[in-house]
Design a protein around this motif. Structure first.
Motif, mmCIF file in Angstrom:
data_model
loop_
_atom_site.group_PDB
_atom_site.id
_atom_site.type_symbol
_atom_site.label_atom_id
_atom_site.label_comp_id
_atom_site.label_asym_id
_atom_site.label_seq_id
_atom_site.Cartn_x
_atom_site.Cartn_y
_atom_site.Cartn_z
ATOM 1 N N ILE A 1 47.743 38.641 59.335
ATOM 2 C CA ILE A 1 48.259 37.614 58.431
ATOM 3 C C ILE A 1 47.352 36.396 58.560
ATOM 4 O O ILE A 1 47.158 35.881 59.665
ATOM 5 C CB ILE A 1 49.707 37.224 58.818
ATOM 6 N N VAL B 1 47.724 40.236 54.665
ATOM 7 C CA VAL B 1 48.577 39.279 53.969
ATOM 8 C C VAL B 1 47.929 37.902 54.068
ATOM 9 O O VAL B 1 47.456 37.522 55.138
ATOM 10 C CB VAL B 1 49.983 39.228 54.603
ATOM 11 N N LEU C 1 48.074 33.590 53.096
ATOM 12 C CA LEU C 1 48.815 32.414 52.650
ATOM 13 C C LEU C 1 47.797 31.311 52.447
ATOM 14 O O LEU C 1 47.271 30.781 53.423
ATOM 15 C CB LEU C 1 49.816 31.952 53.699
ATOM 16 N N GLN D 1 50.650 22.685 58.455
ATOM 17 C CA GLN D 1 51.995 22.498 57.904
ATOM 18 C C GLN D 1 52.818 23.781 58.000
ATOM 19 O O GLN D 1 54.016 23.742 58.248
ATOM 20 C CB GLN D 1 51.897 22.047 56.442
ATOM 21 N N VAL D 2 52.146 24.906 57.793
ATOM 22 C CA VAL D 2 52.867 26.183 57.799
ATOM 23 C C VAL D 2 53.301 26.575 59.217
ATOM 24 O O VAL D 2 54.403 27.094 59.407
ATOM 25 C CB VAL D 2 52.014 27.298 57.158
ATOM 26 N N ALA E 1 56.608 25.112 60.394
ATOM 27 C CA ALA E 1 57.692 25.663 59.573
ATOM 28 C C ALA E 1 57.994 27.098 59.993
ATOM 29 O O ALA E 1 59.152 27.511 60.070
ATOM 30 C CB ALA E 1 57.303 25.596 58.098
ATOM 31 N N LEU E 2 56.934 27.851 60.290
ATOM 32 C CA LEU E 2 57.111 29.235 60.738
ATOM 33 C C LEU E 2 57.836 29.278 62.079
ATOM 34 O O LEU E 2 58.734 30.096 62.288
ATOM 35 C CB LEU E 2 55.744 29.907 60.901
ATOM 36 N N ALA F 1 61.400 28.614 61.436
ATOM 37 C CA ALA F 1 62.047 29.715 60.724
ATOM 38 C C ALA F 1 62.288 30.906 61.653
ATOM 39 O O ALA F 1 63.376 31.506 61.631
ATOM 40 C CB ALA F 1 61.191 30.133 59.535
ATOM 41 N N ALA G 1 56.445 23.795 52.886
ATOM 42 C CA ALA G 1 56.166 24.644 54.053
ATOM 43 C C ALA G 1 57.356 25.530 54.421
ATOM 44 O O ALA G 1 57.191 26.684 54.788
ATOM 45 C CB ALA G 1 55.750 23.778 55.240
ATOM 46 N N GLU G 2 58.572 25.002 54.294
ATOM 47 C CA GLU G 2 59.754 25.771 54.691
ATOM 48 C C GLU G 2 59.902 27.022 53.834
ATOM 49 O O GLU G 2 60.235 28.091 54.327
ATOM 50 C CB GLU G 2 61.042 24.924 54.561
ATOM 51 N N ILE H 1 57.461 28.518 52.230
ATOM 52 C CA ILE H 1 56.341 29.411 52.563
ATOM 53 C C ILE H 1 56.694 30.232 53.798
ATOM 54 O O ILE H 1 56.480 31.433 53.848
ATOM 55 C CB ILE H 1 55.050 28.591 52.806
ATOM 56 N N ALA H 2 57.277 29.549 54.788
ATOM 57 C CA ALA H 2 57.644 30.235 56.031
ATOM 58 C C ALA H 2 58.676 31.322 55.747
ATOM 59 O O ALA H 2 58.578 32.444 56.255
ATOM 60 C CB ALA H 2 58.179 29.233 57.046
ATOM 61 N N ALA H 3 59.649 31.009 54.913
ATOM 62 C CA ALA H 3 60.698 31.978 54.596
ATOM 63 C C ALA H 3 60.103 33.206 53.894
ATOM 64 O O ALA H 3 60.472 34.346 54.178
ATOM 65 C CB ALA H 3 61.765 31.317 53.717
ATOM 66 N N LEU I 1 57.107 34.351 54.205
ATOM 67 C CA LEU I 1 56.323 35.161 55.149
ATOM 68 C C LEU I 1 57.241 36.004 56.027
ATOM 69 O O LEU I 1 56.969 37.189 56.260
ATOM 70 C CB LEU I 1 55.416 34.283 56.003
#
Lengths: 370, 284
Positions: free
Chosen positions: A326, A342, A344, A350-351, A354-355, A358, B255-256, B258-260, B262
């Protein structure tokens, strides 16, 4: 391996190009060289995994050539080495050459080079593979120079060409291109391969083979370098990058050393190992043992998350064994998208947080639910 | 104590670019540097000299322009510099390179005294083979100490040297008898800076320049392309996978989201990973 040209040359990178077409018959005395060999690195009671990986690859070469696959195993005790040889048979070796002597209790260049070159000169292999570990590299350079034959370091692909010659492919020019190297008129054809470049072959329990002993004609007095002591690494200090199931890595796209903690945070939530591309080591953002790529660690995780890594060839060859890659990179033309599964197209800084959030949330919610 | 340090001038690999159409290296404008691993051993050589006395001779094989790198070494404090340059060396692989360097080290030995330590970089950043150091050791019959992390000490009158060496799974502490060949791992030390005065002196210093004949190379068939058992048959860029990466539709999303996206995609592709993660999370 042909080093990058030392003197000004026309039309780089055709290093050796004019000789590539030169076809010479193999000198008569080399025609007796047959079979594929793998150096079995045996230390502290176990075989280094890279040796077993090479047995898997060596098996394919031997089958193509219709010859035998042999391991060469060097150490102190006959019974320990016999057990190790049995393991080699189960991973594909037809036979093992064994050299045992109290002198060989610890790796030393002088004694191992002597053992190795004697066995090669006696039993004459056509191909000889070694793991590119610190031990393997130390030994391979000495053995090849003593035998005056060719040695190709850090191969990422091995094949047999139409003329029964070993075609060894490796990154070149600092990992920006690949090259295929042959040792045309010398034997054995030697190559080293880094750990984890090839996967572990299937083990076939009960598969057997022959052990051939060869003496070490040497006395302790004749060995100049002595081992005073061995200080094992503490388990917690060893990073398990090469064997991790999930790896998160960062590159220059993180923009600052401070941002590297974003990679670490995600790795922690996932129980993953973390690492980075070569420029990060050069900039001092991470230590060398965390470097992923040709000159660092080769990894074969189930999932690899590359954040802000462009994907130069020298990085690519270190991660291509991953099941799922990824990539997070702002540049849609980054080479990493040529081999990632994959993508992005986004800012990793920033990602990543957030990851992390999540995943943490997903795992805690499901844990409570479960 | 006499110490010889082998260095190589290399293109700065961080700045190498490959022509996207022809797949050839675009050399123009790529600056050259001293191979970074060579600086680690040069610094060690200078420290040993400062502590125990003696001289440091720096040796390189390369084109005439490699003189620049040698002058830099003089600026850092090396005592003399030798450039081995000859068109016969062009296209040398590691075996041919160690042959030529060995001839030059023998000549250095005759001219300025036998070296106690020959240093080489752990590997270069362009070839990355780590084979030339061991090659020199084998040819000159020097004790080979590679991947050294620390030189604990030297007992000059007994010709003894004690080092710590990075081995698989730990550190080997070794004692050996000089002459030895040493390569060192990164992070062992940091290169000192040269002074302006030293740079000015280095700019005017004599660089000893030897051809193959000057260095006493006996067998020209062992040099350059002719003396190299390995042959590069092809240089190429790897093909892209037949499918390029599947791009998640992330444009313009926060970003949130995008994370979801992924997470959903990942767990769909690799259901087993979700189970493993759950196991890991509940194990904490």
């Amino acid at each position: 391996m042909t080093t990058a040209p030392q003197a000004p040359k026309p039309a780089a990178p055709a290093a050796g190009g004019n000789r590539a077409t030169m076809k010479k018959e193999l000198p008569e005395h080399f025609k007796a060289y047959r079979h594929v060999w793998v150096f079995i690195e045996y230390e502290h009671g176990k075989i280094h995994p890279v040796s077993l990986e090479l047995l898997g690859e060596g098996r394919k070469l031997a089958d193509k050539l219709q010859v035998e696959l042999a391991g060469v195993i060097i150490g102190e005790k006959a019974d320990e080495l016999a057990a190790a040889a049995q393991e080699c048979f189960e991973y594909g070796a037809d036979l093992c050459y064994r050299v045992y002597d109290p002198i060989l209790a610890h790796y030393r260049n002088q004694s191992f080079t002597k053992a190795m070159t004697d066995v090669v000169n006696t039993y004459k292999p056509e191909i000889f593979l070694l793991g590119a570990t610190t031990l393997g590299r130390d030994l391979a350079g000495s053995v090849a120079t003593t035998l005056l034959t060719g040695l190709t370091a850090d191969c990422t692909e091995l094949a047999i060409d139409d003329e029964r010659s070993l075609a060894a492919t490796r990154p070149t020019f600092g990992g920006s291109l690949l090259c295929t190297i042959h040792t045309l008129n010398f034997r054995p054809q030697m190559a080293t391969v880094r750990p984890r470049v090839f996967g572990l072959p299937d083990r076939q329990p009960g598969r057997t083979g022959r052990v051939i002993d060869h003496p070490l004609d040497m006395t302790e007095e004749s060995i100049i370098t002595k081992v005073l002591k061995f200080i094992p690494d503490r388990e917690s200090n060893q990073c398990q990058l090469a064997f991790a199931d999930i790896v998160v890595a960062g590159g220059l796209g993180l923009r600052s050393a401070e941002n590297f903690h974003l990679v670490k945070n995600l790795a922690e939530v996932l129980g993953a190992e973390y690492g980075g591309s070569r420029p990060l080591v050069q900039k001092g953002w991470i230590t060398a043992d965390r470097q992923i790529g040709q000159t660092g660690k080769t990894i074969r995780p189930k999932v690899y998350i590359a954040a802000g890594i462009s994907g130069a060839i020298q990085h690519r060859v270190g991660v291509e064994g991953a099941d799922l890659i990824i990539a997070i990179n702002t540049d849609p033309n980054a080479p990493i998208y040529d081999f990632a599964h994959v993508g992005l197209i986004a800012d990793a800084t920033q990602v990543l947080p957030a990851l992390t959030e999540a995943f943490a949330k997903h795992l805690s919610v499901n844990r409570i639910a479960g | 104590m006499h110490i010889v340090v082998c260095i190589k001038q290399v293109p700065d690999s961080a700045q190498i670019r490959v022509h996207p159409v022809t797949n050839t290296i675009m050399r123009q404008g790529v600056p050259t540097i001293i191979n970074p691993y060579d600086l680690v051993v040069l610094e060690e050589a200078l420290r040993l000299r400062d502590n125990y006395g003696g001289t440091v001779t720096v040796l390189t094989m390369g084109p005439p322009m490699a003189e620049d790198s040698l002058r830099k070494c003089l600026t850092f404090g090396a005592d003399r510099a030798v450039l081995l340059t000859d068109r016969f060396f062009a296209g040398s692989d590691t075996l041919a390179t160690s042959y030529a360097l060995t001839a030059a080290i023998r000549k250095i030995s005759e001219t300025w005294g036998k070296p106690d330590i020959v240093f080489a970089g752990k590997q270069t950043i362009d070839g990355d083979t780590a084979q030339v150091g061991p090659g020199i050791a084998s040819r000159l019959n020097l004790q080979q100490l590679t991947y050294v992390s620390k030189i604990n000490g030297v007992v000059s009158d007994k010709n003894q040297i004690e080092v710590e060496r990075r081995a698989e799974g730990g550190i080997q502490v070794l004692v050996s008898t000089m002459p030895v060949l040493v390569t060192m791992i990164e992070g062992s030390n940091e290169m000192r800076r040269g002074t302006m005065a030293a740079a000015l002196a280095a700019a005017k210093a004599e660089i000893v320049t030897w051809s193959a004949a000057d260095a006493g190379v006996e067998d020209m068939t062992k040099c350059g392309l002719r003396g190299s058992p390995t042959v590069v048959k092809k240089v190429f860029a790897p093909a892209a996978r037949s499918e390029k990466a599947f791009q998640l539709p992330v444009a313009g999303k926060p970003a949130e989201e995008i994370a979801a996206l992924l997470l959903e995609d990942l767990f769909q592709r690799k259901p087993a990973i979700e189970d493993e993660l759950m196991k890991f999370a509940s194990g904490q």
